[in-house]
Design a protein around this motif. Structure first.
Motif: not given
Length: 375
Positions: A245-270
């Motif tokens: 249970l522990l690893e998933p719940l580390q992000v359980s408070n982060n429900v904000s819109p995607l950050t620019e850094s996160e968008k960059t990762i998604l673009e990198r994947l594509e």
């Protein structure tokens, strides 16, 4: 832990839900996992009649732990049936196993075929029993889960019979995006099932995928992709032990819109996928269907995309080997059934050599058969 409104049910659910399909090692481990989940703020538990002893374990654990009823919401799932009386019996049996006076939510488990939908919409089918149980106070809300085609999912949503949907939708599988939108427009609760496992076995990612997702892990990135979407209420976690249970719940408070850094990762994947696959990339338009040999061409080529592009071979093999072994839960024949009839070729806007790609995928991914976990 954050909480979101589960559509028109008006239940305030934790953004992570405890899925109990895999927590079947023993009733003691089940109870420990349940207790830990509640302590960490999870207030939604999902089980099913078809998950082995899950309902029995859950009922015993809830009773032995003396968890107050107001501390949790519970969803169980029952298969579609054309028999009203059978559904009534199943509801009563689930109540007995769960040791509860009422069930918050019941989902029809696996609306996967057009026959299932016909049973639901008939005057004497399973929906009649569910509505009677709701009127009697045995259940509060009715929804459905599905592994079916997008057309079937959209048609089921359009019946307006349901208050929530349990759906497969992840970064690596966005085919159901229009179902998410339609459910949202109908003010339905949206419960994303198995984002770590069916979403790509992201708890054991290959090195290539790990490197592409840095500084996040692939699991964190997928969770953020989903949690940043305000239309989605909750994601399932399917732990086998409390520790998971522990690893998933580390992000359980982060429900904000995607950050620019996160968008960059998604673009990198594509960009990486396009570079590696080149003119062999299937872009999941589904125009190649129907196939005369009932081959699920887009899904097979999606698995090839992941195996070749991101080295997600373990996941791709896991899913590919379920073809022809899981019935309507994972419909379609394997790639080696291709007769090279050529029906699909003029329909492909990418001009892919589909027969060759199907053969290549079969050679890469075929092996010993897999069935559903509880079988």
């Amino acid at each position: 832990m954050r909480y979101r409104r589960f559509g028109k049910t008006n239940l305030e659910l934790s953004v992570f839900s405890l899925g109990t399909m895999r927590c079947l090692e023993s009733v003691s481990t089940f109870a420990e996992t349940l207790e830990q989940a509640i302590a960490l703020g999870i207030n939604h538990i999902e089980t099913a009649k078809g998950y082995g002893k899950s309902e029995d374990y859950l009922g015993s654990s809830l009773k032995n732990l003396s968890i107050p009823r107001e501390k949790f919401y519970l969803t169980t799932k029952l298969s579609p049936t054309s028999d009203t009386q059978q559904m009534t019996r199943w509801i009563d049996e689930s109540l007995s196993r769960l040791k509860l006076d009422y069930i918050d939510c019941i989902a029809l488990h696996g609306v996967n075929t057009w026959d299932h939908l016909a049973w639901i919409t008939s005057d004497d089918g399973c929906m009649k029993a569910l509505q009677q149980a709701k009127q009697a106070g045995k259940i509060n809300h009715i929804g459905f889960s599905t592994h079916g085609s997008l057309d079937l999912i959209l048609a089921t949503l359009e019946t307006n019979l349901f208050e929530f949907i349990n759906l497969h939708y992840y970064y690596f599988f966005q085919r159901h995006a229009s179902a998410v939108q339609l459910a949202y427009e109908k003010d339905m609760g949206i419960f994303i099932i198995s984002p770590s496992d069916k979403g790509g076995r992201l708890y054991t990612p290959p090195p290539t995928l790990k490197n592409l997702c840095e500084p996040l892990t692939p699991l964190e990135l997928n969770y953020r992709f989903l949690l940043s979407d305000r239309r989605i209420t909750t994601l399932s976690i399917g732990p086998t032990t409390p520790k998971e249970l522990l690893e998933p719940l580390q992000v359980s408070n982060n429900v904000s819109p995607l950050t620019e850094s996160e968008k960059t990762i998604l673009e990198r994947l594509e960009n990486h996928l396009q570079t590696i696959l080149g003119k062999e990339q299937c872009r999941q338009c589904y125009q190649c269907l129907p196939c005369p040999e009932s081959i699920n061409i887009p899904e097979i080529l999606r698995l090839r995309n992941l195996a070749v592009g991101y080295e997600m071979t373990d996941f791709a093999q896991y899913r590919y080997r379920m073809f022809e072994n899981a019935g309507h839960w994972f419909a379609g024949n394997k790639g080696n059934r291709c007769t090279e009839c050529g029906d699909c070729l003029p329909r492909c806007p990418e001009n892919l050599d589909i027969p060759t790609l199907l053969s290549d995928t079969h050679q890469r991914l075929n092996g010993s058969s897999r069935r559903r976990l509880w079988e």
